[in-house]
Write a protein that holds these residues in place. Structure first.
Motif, PDB file in Angstrom:
ATOM      1  N   THR A  25      43.497  39.246  36.076  1.00 15.08           N
ATOM      2  CA  THR A  25      43.279  39.203  37.530  1.00 15.08           C
ATOM      3  C   THR A  25      43.635  40.664  37.716  1.00 15.08           C
ATOM      4  O   THR A  25      44.466  41.565  37.743  1.00 15.08           O
ATOM      5  N   LEU A  26      42.951  41.064  38.866  1.00 19.56           N
ATOM      6  CA  LEU A  26      43.210  41.924  39.423  1.00 19.56           C
ATOM      7  C   LEU A  26      42.641  42.025  40.944  1.00 19.56           C
ATOM      8  O   LEU A  26      41.758  41.433  41.620  1.00 19.56           O
ATOM      9  N   LYS A  27      43.775  42.572  40.897  1.00 19.25           N
ATOM     10  CA  LYS A  27      44.141  43.290  42.393  1.00 19.25           C
ATOM     11  C   LYS A  27      43.414  44.631  43.135  1.00 19.25           C
ATOM     12  O   LYS A  27      44.241  45.596  42.346  1.00 19.25           O
ATOM     13  N   ILE A  28      43.442  44.326  43.866  1.00 14.71           N
ATOM     14  CA  ILE A  28      42.762  45.533  45.290  1.00 14.71           C
ATOM     15  C   ILE A  28      43.940  45.573  45.814  1.00 14.71           C
ATOM     16  O   ILE A  28      43.772  44.473  46.975  1.00 14.71           O
ATOM     17  N   VAL A  29      44.832  46.486  46.473  1.00  7.92           N
ATOM     18  CA  VAL A  29      45.367  46.779  47.459  1.00  7.92           C
ATOM     19  C   VAL A  29      45.104  48.053  48.430  1.00  7.92           C
ATOM     20  O   VAL A  29      44.706  48.971  47.616  1.00  7.92           O
ATOM     21  N   ALA A  30      45.032  47.746  49.843  1.00  7.43           N
ATOM     22  CA  ALA A  30      44.704  49.270  50.375  1.00  7.43           C
ATOM     23  C   ALA A  30      46.063  49.156  50.956  1.00  7.43           C
ATOM     24  O   ALA A  30      46.840  49.065  51.261  1.00  7.43           O
ATOM     25  N   ASN A  31      46.302  50.378  50.636  1.00  7.37           N
ATOM     26  CA  ASN A  31      47.041  51.547  50.701  1.00  7.37           C
ATOM     27  C   ASN A  31      47.619  51.986  52.183  1.00  7.37           C
ATOM     28  O   ASN A  31      46.217  51.772  52.552  1.00  7.37           O
TER      29      ASN A  31
ATOM     30  N   MET B 277      43.351  42.041  48.109  1.00  8.99           N
ATOM     31  CA  MET B 277      42.623  40.729  47.380  1.00  8.99           C
ATOM     32  C   MET B 277      42.580  41.031  45.800  1.00  8.99           C
ATOM     33  O   MET B 277      42.828  42.099  45.032  1.00  8.99           O
ATOM     34  N   SER B 278      42.398  39.109  45.310  1.00 13.67           N
ATOM     35  CA  SER B 278      42.308  39.776  43.557  1.00 13.67           C
ATOM     36  C   SER B 278      41.034  38.916  43.169  1.00 13.67           C
ATOM     37  O   SER B 278      40.818  37.284  44.154  1.00 13.67           O
ATOM     38  N   TYR B 279      40.734  38.869  41.729  1.00 13.06           N
ATOM     39  CA  TYR B 279      39.686  37.709  41.601  1.00 13.06           C
ATOM     40  C   TYR B 279      40.853  37.981  39.992  1.00 13.06           C
ATOM     41  O   TYR B 279      41.322  37.716  39.367  1.00 13.06           O
ATOM     42  N   GLU B 280      40.211  36.370  39.685  1.00 12.13           N
ATOM     43  CA  GLU B 280      40.057  36.149  37.814  1.00 12.13           C
ATOM     44  C   GLU B 280      38.729  36.261  36.823  1.00 12.13           C
ATOM     45  O   GLU B 280      38.133  36.062  37.269  1.00 12.13           O
ATOM     46  N   LEU B 281      39.181  37.582  36.098  1.00 10.76           N
ATOM     47  CA  LEU B 281      37.576  37.496  35.353  1.00 10.76           C
ATOM     48  C   LEU B 281      38.326  37.180  33.823  1.00 10.76           C
ATOM     49  O   LEU B 281      39.038  36.876  33.798  1.00 10.76           O
ATOM     50  N   ARG B 282      37.365  36.350  32.878  1.00 11.12           N
ATOM     51  CA  ARG B 282      37.915  35.548  31.495  1.00 11.12           C
ATOM     52  C   ARG B 282      37.037  36.451  30.768  1.00 11.12           C
ATOM     53  O   ARG B 282      35.931  37.048  30.522  1.00 11.12           O
ATOM     54  N   ASN B 283      38.151  37.060  30.092  1.00 10.68           N
ATOM     55  CA  ASN B 283      37.032  38.338  28.573  1.00 10.68           C
ATOM     56  C   ASN B 283      37.069  37.493  26.759  1.00 10.68           C
ATOM     57  O   ASN B 283      37.942  37.091  26.358  1.00 10.68           O
TER      58      ASN B 283
END
Length: 759
Positions: free
Chosen positions: A738-744, A681-687
């Motif tokens: 874009t932060l992507k979180i991956v299940a190993n 799953m992923s999200y976009e963050l604004r810096n």
């Protein structure tokens, strides 16, 4: 001369008046003639006419492969919810035409229906919609390829919710404005949808319904009413979400943590289906839901939810702290449910909530000059609201806002087979063509505690004229042609005058009102002042109103100005006997509370305000003040160093941050929302201004880097620190990440609750 026989009675729950069903009047039969509601209707009309129908229709033409006549709007209309405002706009045009007879409104409505019919013809299978890549999306669903969450179905933003707005708009165009072509398009769309879901099992249907879907079950019940074809009623029942319905039928409140406006339209559908099928358990479920939300989950002005979700019934502190208070769409739908239950159950007690919400939430959510609509109404002391603009703002609460101010005439009056009921004190004229009766109501309520009603009849006629006595009305008096009537007064019922009425007869209602303190439902020491049905508040400042009128940014509906410390808010110190005595009348509905001026909340705009006040004894105040000051300082310090933030599992923050995911699920535990995945799953963050340096990620479970990986813009992120259920990552110097979180290895990740970009 024969004297008229006058019978006056009051019934607390209406059942003794008549066994005939209560019915509402068509909007065409009720005309507003003055006051705040008429002004709101006029301002809404101006806003509606500022919108461009061709821009609203553009997503439908794109999907049908037809040439555009104008480019589509931006904001939510170009970021996944394309076409949803057009559905609302159809409903608003239809009801505004019914209420006013405005020719330009009818012209626009007919034009939009003809264009939608053209799109439907081009598609060739009954389908018409504005959902991005709609044909590809619906084909996946038809084949049983379903991966859904609370707001995303196959990574498409609430597609059934979106198309429900079109279903409802087409229905309203026919029901309120008599557009026969709208009925044809609606039936074609309904038949297409039935074919779409025909291959799906009931289990797959319920899987689809996990994603917000509006009142799709209600609109198929409406199709049954229009056609009498049972396939539509069967589909309505099939499209009813059992995960919500079953606990309600068991009288279980499992609403905490649920996205509020996802649930309310479902329940409207349950109630309508019950009225058509005799399913009393479904109707009982709708009543239980209404009682739970209206009595245990709503604040003084009738709204509910914090950050769009139901908070715990025993703790409203999150709402008191948040800049995202009750959502307007929730109250829009709670009024629809209240109306349905009132008409079905012949019970005027539903009108107490309806009236409170109408005056204090709905009326307050439109700017009285510019017509902008409000999304969130914070109850946080010394905060403010944001207003939409026609060219920049395409939120859901703009859609419901367009509708809200078109239909104020829907429940001012109602009737049974022979009798007439006056439910609200709003200046208006009623025409009852079947009985050849006209009633003119003149009133300046709530600024004056009196209403005068004059009758005009084709001939003298005997019937019951029933006047609602609200629970807040004191010393209730009814006069007929100047003569006081003897009544046995009880609140939340009707005073009934049965006599032979003639043209020129005048009925006058008088009452008194007082100011009460109304505490939050959680039993805490926070209270609001309510005078009669009117919630009072104080303007406190006109400073730091950042984003008061929204731009076209994705999060423009949310305030961007600073939060003022709660410990600096005005508090009531003393004892319960002295709190109300501090209020001094000034003029009408204006009161002085020490240095504050209280006035109707619906009249406060372009300012920070305070509606809720903490109440203390002197000893409790001294003890609390130091503790609250310390807590507020810590909370505001964290807020000050936060560049961007995502509450995982909450609908709007995830939509605002372009959530995408596969094999994900979400929930609410330990008073926090969460989301996890077995894939990615992923999200976009604004810096903003490139000030963010770290990502702090927290979860409800231990975070082990052996089980989960983090990538920023597709590159492995560097962990700086980890402490059980939190981890800090170093960020890159880019404006959008874009932060992507991956299940190993396909193992479920921890339940992530919050991602915070800090400087």
């Amino acid at each position: 001369m024969k004297k008229n026989v006058v019978f006056v009675a009051l019934l607390s729950l209406f059942g003794g008046i008549a066994s005939a069903q209560m019915q509402s009047f068509p909007l065409q039969d009720v005309k507003l003639t003055g006051g705040a509601f008429k002004k709101a209707q006029d301002v809404d009309l101006t806003y509606m006419l500022a919108l461009n129908p061709d821009k609203l229709l553009a997503p439908y033409l794109i999907d049908a492969g037809l040439p555009l006549k104008a480019s589509r709007y931006g904001n939510w209309e170009s970021s996944g919810l394309d076409g949803h405002i057009a559905g609302h706009y159809l409903s608003a045009l239809a009801m505004m035409y019914a209420s006013t007879g405005n020719a330009e409104v009818k012209k626009r409505l007919d034009y939009m229906i003809s264009e939608l019919s053209r799109c439907q013809t081009k598609n060739g299978n009954g389908y018409v919609g504005g959902i991005p890549q709609g044909k590809v999306f619906w084909e996946r669903v038809h084949k049983g390829d379903i991966d859904g969450s609370s707001f995303g179905l196959n990574n498409t933003w609430v597609p059934l919710y979106n198309i429900h707005k079109l279903f409802a708009g087409l229905r309203d165009a026919y029901e309120y404005a008599g557009n026969a072509q709208a009925k044809q398009v609606l039936i074609g769309l309904g038949d297409w949808f039935i074919d779409l879901i025909k291959p799906l099992s009931d289990e797959q249907i319920q899987q689809v319904l996990r994603t917000e879907h509006g009142g799709i079950n209600e609109t198929f019940a409406d199709l049954y009413i229009l056609t009498k074809d049972k396939k539509y009623l069967e589909t309505a029942q099939r499209l009813s979400h059992r995960a919500l319905l079953n606990p309600l039928m068991d009288k279980q409140d499992k609403l905490t943590g649920l996205h509020a406006n996802t649930q309310i339209p479902k329940v409207i559908g349950y109630e309508k289906i019950a009225s058509l099928t005799g399913k009393t358990d479904w109707s009982d479920a709708a009543q239980f839901f209404w009682q739970t939300v209206a009595q245990k989950r709503s604040v003084a002005f009738g709204g509910n939810s914090v950050r769009e979700h139901f908070n715990p019934t025993n703790d409203f502190i999150s709402m008191l702290k948040s800049n995202q208070g009750p959502e307007t769409c929730n109250s829009f739908n709670m009024l629809r449910l209240s109306k349905a239950l009132f008409l079905d159950k012949n019970d005027p007690s539903y009108l107490d909530f309806y009236e409170r919400t109408l005056y204090n939430h709905i009326l307050s959510t439109q700017h009285p000059e510019k017509g902008g609509f409000v999304y969130f109404t914070p109850i946080r002391p010394n905060h403010y609201r944001v207003y939409s603009q026609p060219e920049t703002s395409m939120w859901c609460c703009v859609g419901s806002g367009l509708e809200n101010h078109t239909k104020y005439g829907e429940l001012i009056y109602s009737h049974s087979a022979n009798d007439l009921f006056v439910n609200l004190f709003i200046p208006s004229t009623l025409n009852w063509p079947d009985k050849k009766i006209q009633l003119v109501q003149k009133t300046e309520f709530p600024n004056q505690n009196q209403s005068d009603m004059t009758l005009k009849l084709a001939r003298p006629h005997t019937f019951g004229l029933n006047i609602r006595q609200p629970k807040w009305a004191e010393n209730f008096t009814v006069l007929v042609n100047g003569e006081a009537q003897k009544i046995d007064s009880k609140p939340s019922g009707y005073v009934t005058v049965n006599r032979k009425w003639k043209t020129g007869d005048k009925l006058t209602v008088r009452f008194t009102t007082s100011t009460q303190l109304e505490y939050l439902p959680d039993g805490s020491n926070w209270a609001a002042f309510v005078h009669g049905p009117i919630v009072l508040a104080a303007k406190t400042s006109t400073k730091d109103l950042d984003g008061l009128f929204a731009d076209d940014s994705r999060m423009g509906h949310e305030t961007h100005g600073p939060l003022y410390p709660l410990d600096k808010a005005y508090a009531l110190i003393g004892n319960p006997d002295t709190y109300r005595s501090r209020i001094k009348p000034v003029d009408g509905l204006t009161f002085q509370l020490d240095s504050l001026t209280l006035q109707p909340f619906y009249a406060i705009h372009d300012a920070r305000y305070q509606m809720y006040f903490q109440t203390f004894t002197q000893a409790a105040y001294d003890e609390q003040k130091a503790r609250m000051k310390e807590q507020e300082a810590a909370a505001l310090a964290l807020d000050a160093k936060t560049v961007d933030k995502i509450n995982c599992g909450e609908q709007q923050p995830e939509v605002d941050h372009a959530f995408k995911g596969e094999k994900t699920d979400s929930g609410y535990d330990d008073e926090r929302f969460w989301r996890r995945t077995r894939s990615a799953m992923s999200y976009e963050l604004r810096n903003k201004h490139m000030t963010g340096k770290f990502l702090d990620i927290s979860a409800l479970d231990p975070i082990r880097t052996t089980d989960v990986s983090f990538l920023i813009n597709d590159k492995p992120a560097e962990p700086i620190a980890a402490d059980g259920k939190t981890i800090r990552l170093k960020v890159i110097d880019e404006a959008v990440m874009t932060l992507k979180i991956v299940a190993n290895d396909g193992k479920p990740t921890p339940r992530f609750s919050q991602i915070r970009l800090i400087n």
